[in-house]
Design a protein around this motif. Structure first.
Motif, PDB file in Angstrom:
ATOM      1  N   VAL A  81      -9.492  -2.395  -5.092  1.00 13.73           N
ATOM      2  CA  VAL A  81      -8.097  -2.404  -4.643  1.00 13.73           C
ATOM      3  C   VAL A  81      -7.607  -0.977  -4.448  1.00 13.73           C
ATOM      4  CG1 VAL A  81      -5.736  -3.065  -5.242  1.00 13.73           C
ATOM      5  CG2 VAL A  81      -7.629  -4.603  -5.774  1.00 13.73           C
ATOM      6  N   MET A  82      -7.980  -0.102  -5.374  1.00 14.76           N
ATOM      7  CA  MET A  82      -7.559   1.291  -5.276  1.00 14.76           C
ATOM      8  C   MET A  82      -8.170   1.974  -4.049  1.00 14.76           C
ATOM      9  SD  MET A  82      -5.479   1.927  -7.807  1.00 14.76           S
ATOM     10  CE  MET A  82      -4.809   0.305  -7.397  1.00 14.76           C
ATOM     11  N   ILE A  83      -9.404   1.607  -3.714  1.00 14.82           N
ATOM     12  CA  ILE A  83     -10.052   2.197  -2.539  1.00 14.82           C
ATOM     13  C   ILE A  83      -9.332   1.793  -1.257  1.00 14.82           C
ATOM     14  CG2 ILE A  83     -12.179   2.204  -1.171  1.00 14.82           C
ATOM     15  CD1 ILE A  83     -13.724   1.926  -3.787  1.00 14.82           C
ATOM     16  N   TYR A  84      -8.896   0.526  -1.194  1.00 12.60           N
ATOM     17  CA  TYR A  84      -8.214   0.018  -0.002  1.00 12.60           C
ATOM     18  C   TYR A  84      -6.707   0.270  -0.042  1.00 12.60           C
ATOM     19  CZ  TYR A  84     -12.187  -2.400   2.075  1.00 12.60           C
ATOM     20  OH  TYR A  84     -13.379  -2.680   2.692  1.00 12.60           O
ATOM     21  N   LEU A  85      -6.230   0.921  -1.108  1.00  4.39           N
ATOM     22  CA  LEU A  85      -4.790   1.119  -1.261  1.00  4.39           C
ATOM     23  C   LEU A  85      -4.148   1.853  -0.079  1.00  4.39           C
ATOM     24  CD1 LEU A  85      -2.407   0.648  -3.167  1.00  4.39           C
ATOM     25  CD2 LEU A  85      -2.914   2.871  -4.205  1.00  4.39           C
ATOM     26  N   PRO A  86      -4.747   2.922   0.471  1.00  2.24           N
ATOM     27  CA  PRO A  86      -4.110   3.586   1.621  1.00  2.24           C
ATOM     28  C   PRO A  86      -3.886   2.634   2.796  1.00  2.24           C
ATOM     29  CG  PRO A  86      -5.831   4.976   0.713  1.00  2.24           C
ATOM     30  CD  PRO A  86      -5.952   3.646   0.028  1.00  2.24           C
ATOM     31  N   ILE A  87      -4.845   1.748   3.049  1.00  6.55           N
ATOM     32  CA  ILE A  87      -4.690   0.791   4.145  1.00  6.55           C
ATOM     33  C   ILE A  87      -3.588  -0.211   3.835  1.00  6.55           C
ATOM     34  CG2 ILE A  87      -5.867  -0.996   5.484  1.00  6.55           C
ATOM     35  CD1 ILE A  87      -8.476   0.465   4.996  1.00  6.55           C
ATOM     36  N   LEU A  88      -3.560  -0.692   2.598  1.00  4.73           N
ATOM     37  CA  LEU A  88      -2.544  -1.674   2.206  1.00  4.73           C
ATOM     38  C   LEU A  88      -1.138  -1.078   2.338  1.00  4.73           C
ATOM     39  CD1 LEU A  88      -4.256  -3.197  -0.977  1.00  4.73           C
ATOM     40  CD2 LEU A  88      -4.142  -4.188   1.310  1.00  4.73           C
ATOM     41  N   LEU A  89      -0.963   0.137   1.831  1.00  6.16           N
ATOM     42  CA  LEU A  89       0.363   0.757   1.897  1.00  6.16           C
ATOM     43  C   LEU A  89       0.762   1.053   3.336  1.00  6.16           C
ATOM     44  CD1 LEU A  89       0.284   3.219  -1.142  1.00  6.16           C
ATOM     45  CD2 LEU A  89       1.289   0.943  -1.002  1.00  6.16           C
ATOM     46  N   ALA A  90      -0.198   1.440   4.173  1.00  7.54           N
ATOM     47  CA  ALA A  90       0.120   1.706   5.585  1.00  7.54           C
ATOM     48  C   ALA A  90       0.580   0.430   6.276  1.00  7.54           C
ATOM     49  CB  ALA A  90      -1.106   2.282   6.294  1.00  7.54           C
ATOM     50  N   MET A  91      -0.037  -0.698   5.967  1.00  6.34           N
ATOM     51  CA  MET A  91       0.355  -1.973   6.567  1.00  6.34           C
ATOM     52  C   MET A  91       1.740  -2.401   6.090  1.00  6.34           C
ATOM     53  SD  MET A  91      -3.289  -4.019   6.409  1.00  6.34           S
ATOM     54  CE  MET A  91      -2.706  -5.405   7.373  1.00  6.34           C
ATOM     55  N   ILE A  92       2.033  -2.155   4.815  1.00  8.11           N
ATOM     56  CA  ILE A  92       3.342  -2.529   4.277  1.00  8.11           C
ATOM     57  C   ILE A  92       4.443  -1.679   4.901  1.00  8.11           C
ATOM     58  CG2 ILE A  92       4.759  -2.501   2.183  1.00  8.11           C
ATOM     59  CD1 ILE A  92       2.253  -3.290   0.620  1.00  8.11           C
ATOM     60  N   ARG A  93       4.195  -0.385   5.021  1.00  5.71           N
ATOM     61  CA  ARG A  93       5.208   0.505   5.603  1.00  5.71           C
ATOM     62  C   ARG A  93       5.443   0.221   7.074  1.00  5.71           C
ATOM     63  NH1 ARG A  93       2.453   5.652   2.577  1.00  5.71           N
ATOM     64  NH2 ARG A  93       3.409   5.307   0.511  1.00  5.71           N
ATOM     65  N   ALA A  94       4.431  -0.312   7.756  1.00  2.00           N
ATOM     66  CA  ALA A  94       4.565  -0.641   9.179  1.00  2.00           C
ATOM     67  C   ALA A  94       5.031  -2.083   9.392  1.00  2.00           C
ATOM     68  CB  ALA A  94       3.233  -0.425   9.886  1.00  2.00           C
ATOM     69  N   ASP A  95       5.416  -2.761   8.311  1.00  2.00           N
ATOM     70  CA  ASP A  95       5.881  -4.160   8.379  1.00  2.00           C
ATOM     71  C   ASP A  95       4.859  -5.054   9.084  1.00  2.00           C
ATOM     72  OD1 ASP A  95       8.293  -3.591   7.088  1.00  2.00           O
ATOM     73  OD2 ASP A  95       9.243  -2.998   8.962  1.00  2.00           O
ATOM     74  N   MET A  96       3.604  -4.885   8.714  1.00  2.00           N
ATOM     75  CA  MET A  96       2.521  -5.661   9.330  1.00  2.00           C
ATOM     76  C   MET A  96       2.160  -6.866   8.465  1.00  2.00           C
ATOM     77  SD  MET A  96       0.130  -2.462  10.596  1.00  2.00           S
ATOM     78  CE  MET A  96      -1.070  -3.546  11.388  1.00  2.00           C
ATOM     79  N   GLU A  97       3.179  -7.611   8.037  1.00  2.00           N
ATOM     80  CA  GLU A  97       2.934  -8.764   7.176  1.00  2.00           C
ATOM     81  C   GLU A  97       2.136  -9.846   7.888  1.00  2.00           C
ATOM     82  OE1 GLU A  97       6.522 -10.177   5.480  1.00  2.00           O
ATOM     83  OE2 GLU A  97       6.965  -8.314   4.412  1.00  2.00           O
TER      84      GLU A  97
END
Length: 415
Positions: free
Chosen positions: A154-170
């Motif tokens: 989860v920590m490795i993929y965290l940058p991707i997850l946060l980028a998707m959340i900030r871009a409202d890519m739900e």
């Protein structure tokens, strides 16, 4: 002390449920042999299936556009990895004592266990375990720490997850989660019966970040149905409160029905697969090791984790007594320490033959007795481990206060 008013009571209750299910899984209510290979055994296996998945879902609850990679990694190392590291070190010194008495009747005292342990050897095992991504290298009594290593995904993929959340890519998060869920469900189906034609199964992304994404989406959905949005109350008008309560109840009923249906499918899948394997000549020992439908790695396991989590999150707990809220928050605070320490306690009680004695008394009535044993003994382990965790925490608080007094610094109680 922990400020319970700033905590989501439903999330804390969900932590407790997940922790209890983990313990119930490790005590092995059924021996899974002979006549005990029955519907009751498979029912218990189904009940404990969502346990680990729920913890991964919870990690997605706290992601937001305000989260940062640095702060998230810092929390992971400080609150997850560091306590696990300390546990491996301490367990290394206790291992000989925990394994006493040995099969030959040899008894090792606590002091003897500490004296014969090599710190360098413990550190080497930790390094090798991390490099191999295998908690089994850490040694017995810490095998359950594979969860901490797996959480690193989860920590490795965290940058991707946060980028998707900030871009409202739900919607994209839901799409990627759906692809992985489809892959897992197709694997579930092929485990039941080989399809007449060869099918392509999409690979998807690792399941750990998928759980995290689903946790984020689930928590956003549930929060919209409740009276609390981002920590602030919605309008206190009677019609708003009434409408919000109705939405929450409807969501609760939906997740309850969803969870029940998934559990029935999970039970049926386990039942069919297990007896099909036995009919094909596989031994009971082989079937005991093959617990695909009893893990969070299956499609049904993922769905059961979402269903149970949604049901607990939708419970109308806002108006329960303040004392109960405080209790839930305090127990929720101790769930991770309990998760870390319960396994060695379970194994120690098994070695001194306390567990078999209790099982023989409670599970003498067959399936119903074994189910009763599963719940009561899991509660027994939970309470014992909780007491030890509280004692350790209080001791650390006292030590911290003493050091701060001697250094003249302001005392700050750990929470």
């Amino acid at each position: 002390m922990t400020d319970y008013k700033n905590k989501d009571i439903n999330v804390e209750l969900l932590r407790i449920v997940a922790c209890f299910l983990v313990i119930m899984n490790h005590i092995k209510a059924f021996d899974f042999t002979g006549a005990n290979l029955n519907r009751g055994a498979l029912l218990i296996n189904g009940l404990v299936t969502p346990a680990v998945g729920i913890f991964f879902l919870i990690s997605g609850f706290f992601l937001s556009s305000h989260s940062t990679i640095r702060r998230s990694w810092s929390r992971f190392f400080k609150r997850v990895a560091l306590p696990a590291f300390v546990l491996v070190i301490v367990t290394g010194y206790l291992r000989a004592w925990l394994a006493s008495p040995a099969d030959n009747g040899t008894v090792t005292t606590l002091w003897q266990s500490i004296r014969k342990t090599e710190l360098i050897g413990n550190l080497r095992n930790i390094v090798l375990g991390i490099l191999a991504f295998d908690a089994g290298v850490f040694g017995k009594y810490t095998e359950h720490l594979w969860f901490v290593l797996s959480y690193g995904a989860v920590m490795i993929y965290l940058p991707i997850l946060l980028a998707m959340i900030r871009a409202d890519m739900e919607k994209w998060m839901a799409f990627l989660s759906g692809i992985t869920l489809l892959r897992l469900l197709m694997t579930d189906i092929t485990m039941q019966e080989a399809p007449p034609i060869q099918l392509y199964i999409p690979k998807g992304i690792p399941i750990q970040p998928v759980y995290c994404m689903l946790g984020y989406l689930l928590y956003q959905l549930v929060r919209k149905s409740r009276w609390i949005l981002s920590g602030a109350q919605v309008s206190e008008r009677p019609d708003t409160r009434h409408g919000g309560c109705q939405r929450q109840i409807r969501l609760l009923l939906f997740f309850a029905a969803f969870y029940i249906v998934v559990m029935l499918l999970l039970w049926k899948a386990q039942f069919t697969y297990t007896y099909k394997g036995l009919a094909a000549g596989r031994s009971v020992a082989e079937m005991e090791e093959d617990t695909y439908y009893c893990t969070w790695l299956s499609g049904l396991g993922l769905l059961s984790s979402v269903g149970l989590s949604g049901m607990v999150l939708s419970l109308p707990l806002k108006r329960i007594p303040e004392l109960v809220k405080r209790l839930i928050v305090r127990l929720g605070f101790y769930t991770y320490p309990i998760f870390l320490m319960h396994y060695m306690i379970v194994q120690k009680l098994r070695i001194i033959e306390l567990e078999p004695e209790i099982k023989e008394k409670l599970a003498a009535d067959g399936t119903q007795g074994a189910i009763l044993y599963a719940f009561l003994y899991a509660a027994f382990i939970f309470i014992i481990t909780l007491g030890i965790c509280i004692l350790i925490h209080r001791s650390l608080c006292f030590l911290q206060q003493s050091i701060r007094r001697m250094t003249g610094k302001k005392t700050e109680i750990m929470s």
